[in-house]
Design a protein around this motif. Structure first.
Motif, PDB file in Angstrom:
ATOM      1  N   GLU A  53       0.824  -1.213   0.000  1.00 38.13           N
ATOM      2  CA  GLU A  53       0.000   0.000   0.000  1.00 38.13           C
ATOM      3  C   GLU A  53       0.860   1.265   0.000  1.00 38.13           C
ATOM      4  O   GLU A  53       0.457   2.289  -0.548  1.00 38.13           O
ATOM      5  N   ASN A  54       2.040   1.194   0.607  1.00 34.59           N
ATOM      6  CA  ASN A  54       2.907   2.370   0.748  1.00 34.59           C
ATOM      7  C   ASN A  54       4.147   2.298  -0.141  1.00 34.59           C
ATOM      8  O   ASN A  54       5.152   2.948   0.127  1.00 34.59           O
ATOM      9  N   ARG A  55       4.053   1.536  -1.214  1.00 35.24           N
ATOM     10  CA  ARG A  55       5.212   1.341  -2.091  1.00 35.24           C
ATOM     11  C   ARG A  55       5.719   2.654  -2.685  1.00 35.24           C
ATOM     12  O   ARG A  55       6.913   2.784  -2.953  1.00 35.24           O
ATOM     13  N   ASP A  56       4.846   3.624  -2.894  1.00 30.42           N
ATOM     14  CA  ASP A  56       5.295   4.900  -3.456  1.00 30.42           C
ATOM     15  C   ASP A  56       6.187   5.673  -2.478  1.00 30.42           C
ATOM     16  O   ASP A  56       6.958   6.532  -2.895  1.00 30.42           O
ATOM     17  N   TYR A  57       6.104   5.358  -1.222  1.00 30.13           N
ATOM     18  CA  TYR A  57       6.985   5.947  -0.198  1.00 30.13           C
ATOM     19  C   TYR A  57       8.227   5.075   0.007  1.00 30.13           C
ATOM     20  O   TYR A  57       9.354   5.567   0.047  1.00 30.13           O
ATOM     21  N   ILE A  58       8.023   3.764   0.085  1.00 38.26           N
ATOM     22  CA  ILE A  58       9.103   2.838   0.435  1.00 38.26           C
ATOM     23  C   ILE A  58      10.071   2.587  -0.718  1.00 38.26           C
ATOM     24  O   ILE A  58      11.284   2.640  -0.545  1.00 38.26           O
ATOM     25  N   TYR A  59       9.535   2.314  -1.904  1.00 34.42           N
ATOM     26  CA  TYR A  59      10.396   1.957  -3.031  1.00 34.42           C
ATOM     27  C   TYR A  59      11.459   3.015  -3.329  1.00 34.42           C
ATOM     28  O   TYR A  59      12.638   2.668  -3.504  1.00 34.42           O
ATOM     29  N   PRO A  60      11.120   4.312  -3.391  1.00 35.43           N
ATOM     30  CA  PRO A  60      12.165   5.307  -3.678  1.00 35.43           C
ATOM     31  C   PRO A  60      13.292   5.311  -2.632  1.00 35.43           C
ATOM     32  O   PRO A  60      14.454   5.564  -2.983  1.00 35.43           O
ATOM     33  N   LEU A  61      12.970   5.019  -1.380  1.00 35.86           N
ATOM     34  CA  LEU A  61      14.009   4.964  -0.346  1.00 35.86           C
ATOM     35  C   LEU A  61      14.997   3.834  -0.642  1.00 35.86           C
ATOM     36  O   LEU A  61      16.216   4.009  -0.578  1.00 35.86           O
ATOM     37  N   ILE A  62      14.458   2.670  -0.980  1.00 34.30           N
ATOM     38  CA  ILE A  62      15.292   1.507  -1.279  1.00 34.30           C
ATOM     39  C   ILE A  62      16.049   1.734  -2.587  1.00 34.30           C
ATOM     40  O   ILE A  62      17.259   1.516  -2.671  1.00 34.30           O
ATOM     41  N   ARG A  63      15.338   2.190  -3.600  1.00 34.11           N
ATOM     42  CA  ARG A  63      15.969   2.449  -4.906  1.00 34.11           C
ATOM     43  C   ARG A  63      17.135   3.431  -4.769  1.00 34.11           C
ATOM     44  O   ARG A  63      18.231   3.190  -5.266  1.00 34.11           O
ATOM     45  N   ASP A  64      16.906   4.544  -4.075  1.00 36.90           N
ATOM     46  CA  ASP A  64      17.945   5.566  -3.939  1.00 36.90           C
ATOM     47  C   ASP A  64      19.131   5.070  -3.125  1.00 36.90           C
ATOM     48  O   ASP A  64      20.275   5.438  -3.394  1.00 36.90           O
ATOM     49  N   ALA A  65      18.864   4.226  -2.135  1.00 35.71           N
ATOM     50  CA  ALA A  65      19.965   3.660  -1.349  1.00 35.71           C
ATOM     51  C   ALA A  65      20.852   2.794  -2.240  1.00 35.71           C
ATOM     52  O   ALA A  65      22.085   2.900  -2.208  1.00 35.71           O
ATOM     53  N   PHE A  66      20.256   1.935  -3.065  1.00 40.97           N
ATOM     54  CA  PHE A  66      21.040   1.101  -3.976  1.00 40.97           C
ATOM     55  C   PHE A  66      21.789   1.957  -4.997  1.00 40.97           C
ATOM     56  O   PHE A  66      22.913   1.633  -5.388  1.00 40.97           O
ATOM     57  N   LEU A  67      21.186   3.057  -5.424  1.00 39.52           N
ATOM     58  CA  LEU A  67      21.834   3.942  -6.395  1.00 39.52           C
ATOM     59  C   LEU A  67      23.034   4.694  -5.812  1.00 39.52           C
ATOM     60  O   LEU A  67      23.804   5.288  -6.554  1.00 39.52           O
ATOM     61  N   SER A  68      23.208   4.631  -4.505  1.00 39.23           N
ATOM     62  CA  SER A  68      24.287   5.398  -3.870  1.00 39.23           C
ATOM     63  C   SER A  68      25.664   4.751  -3.981  1.00 39.23           C
ATOM     64  O   SER A  68      26.673   5.407  -3.747  1.00 39.23           O
ATOM     65  N   LYS A  69      25.717   3.459  -4.333  1.00 35.51           N
ATOM     66  CA  LYS A  69      27.008   2.760  -4.394  1.00 35.51           C
ATOM     67  C   LYS A  69      27.027   1.806  -5.588  1.00 35.51           C
ATOM     68  O   LYS A  69      25.985   1.421  -6.099  1.00 35.51           O
ATOM     69  N   PRO A  70      28.226   1.384  -6.027  1.00 34.27           N
ATOM     70  CA  PRO A  70      28.327   0.499  -7.197  1.00 34.27           C
ATOM     71  C   PRO A  70      27.863  -0.932  -6.921  1.00 34.27           C
ATOM     72  O   PRO A  70      27.782  -1.375  -5.775  1.00 34.27           O
ATOM     73  N   SER A  71      27.604  -1.637  -7.989  1.00 36.70           N
ATOM     74  CA  SER A  71      27.061  -2.998  -7.908  1.00 36.70           C
ATOM     75  C   SER A  71      27.969  -3.954  -7.133  1.00 36.70           C
ATOM     76  O   SER A  71      27.473  -4.767  -6.356  1.00 36.70           O
ATOM     77  N   ASP A  72      29.282  -3.884  -7.341  1.00 36.76           N
ATOM     78  CA  ASP A  72      30.193  -4.789  -6.619  1.00 36.76           C
ATOM     79  C   ASP A  72      30.029  -4.635  -5.107  1.00 36.76           C
ATOM     80  O   ASP A  72      30.039  -5.613  -4.371  1.00 36.76           O
ATOM     81  N   TYR A  73      29.896  -3.396  -4.663  1.00 31.78           N
ATOM     82  CA  TYR A  73      29.725  -3.132  -3.235  1.00 31.78           C
ATOM     83  C   TYR A  73      28.460  -3.819  -2.724  1.00 31.78           C
ATOM     84  O   TYR A  73      28.482  -4.512  -1.707  1.00 31.78           O
ATOM     85  N   TRP A  74      27.341  -3.616  -3.440  1.00 35.78           N
ATOM     86  CA  TRP A  74      26.069  -4.159  -2.969  1.00 35.78           C
ATOM     87  C   TRP A  74      26.031  -5.678  -3.022  1.00 35.78           C
ATOM     88  O   TRP A  74      25.468  -6.322  -2.135  1.00 35.78           O
ATOM     89  N   ILE A  75      26.642  -6.262  -4.036  1.00 35.93           N
ATOM     90  CA  ILE A  75      26.661  -7.726  -4.112  1.00 35.93           C
ATOM     91  C   ILE A  75      27.404  -8.288  -2.907  1.00 35.93           C
ATOM     92  O   ILE A  75      26.954  -9.232  -2.254  1.00 35.93           O
ATOM     93  N   GLU A  76      28.539  -7.685  -2.597  1.00 35.78           N
ATOM     94  CA  GLU A  76      29.316  -8.136  -1.432  1.00 35.78           C
ATOM     95  C   GLU A  76      28.524  -7.953  -0.137  1.00 35.78           C
ATOM     96  O   GLU A  76      28.489  -8.842   0.713  1.00 35.78           O
ATOM     97  N   GLU A  77      27.864  -6.813   0.010  1.00 32.82           N
ATOM     98  CA  GLU A  77      27.068  -6.548   1.211  1.00 32.82           C
ATOM     99  C   GLU A  77      25.906  -7.530   1.341  1.00 32.82           C
ATOM    100  O   GLU A  77      25.654  -8.064   2.415  1.00 32.82           O
TER     101      GLU A  77
END
Length: 173
Positions: A53-77
């Motif tokens: 129900e609140n995806r319009d609030y939650i998704y941008p938070l998650i999306r922007d967090a992933f956009l803050s660092k490169p893919s190698d970093y996130w895969i390792e994390e």
């Protein structure tokens, strides 16, 4: 909704995908990993239904967090948090994939104009036929006369259709 997707873009322009497993467990691990712990106390994040129900609030938070660092970093994390993750492949990666070549999924071809290329091999294998090799599609109109003959048209009828422009014969191109 977008909150139910494990695919996210990263700062290096690459995309990652993580296995969702048990949704609640994975989602809670992911928000902790992303530094979004405040969501764990937010009623909008409490259940699958409220997250949806609140995806319009939650998704941008998650999306922007992933956009803050490169893919190698996130895969390792993600792996540190026990979550299986991969970098998503691009179509252009297929022709360079060692496994695709090792499994004979690709083949080099030479087109009628002399150009070289790579095409997928046929997924069908039949003992009676043997290996089926990729072939270029014919040019539009290349088989017009043969098709008209196979349909029973006479040479006179075919020539009349060609002259009137009703059909095209590209055999000589």
């Amino acid at each position: 909704g977008p909150c139910n997707v494990g695919a996210y873009g990263c700062s290096d322009g690459e995309w990652i995908y993580y296995a969702r497993g048990t949704v609640k467990e994975v989602e809670f691990k992911v928000v902790r990993m992303l530094g979004l712990d405040f969501l764990l106390d937010d009623p909008r994040y409490a259940t699958v239904e409220t997250r949806h129900e609140n995806r319009d609030y939650i998704y941008p938070l998650i999306r922007d967090a992933f956009l803050s660092k490169p893919s190698d970093y996130w895969i390792e994390e993600l792996r540190k948090f026990g979550i299986a993750a991969i970098r998503m492949r691009r179509f252009s990666d297929v022709s360079k994939d060692e496994q695709a070549w090792a499994n004979d999924y690709l083949e080099h071809v030479t087109f009628p104009d002399g150009e070289q290329g790579i095409l997928p091999t046929s997924p069908l294998e039949m003992e009676s036929v043997g290996k089926v090799h990729s072939q270029s599609a014919h040019k539009v109109g290349q088989d017009t006369v043969a098709v008209l003959r196979s349909l029973g048209y006479t040479e006179t009828e075919i020539n009349a259709m060609l002259q009137s422009g009703a059909v095209s014969d590209k055999r000589k191109l």
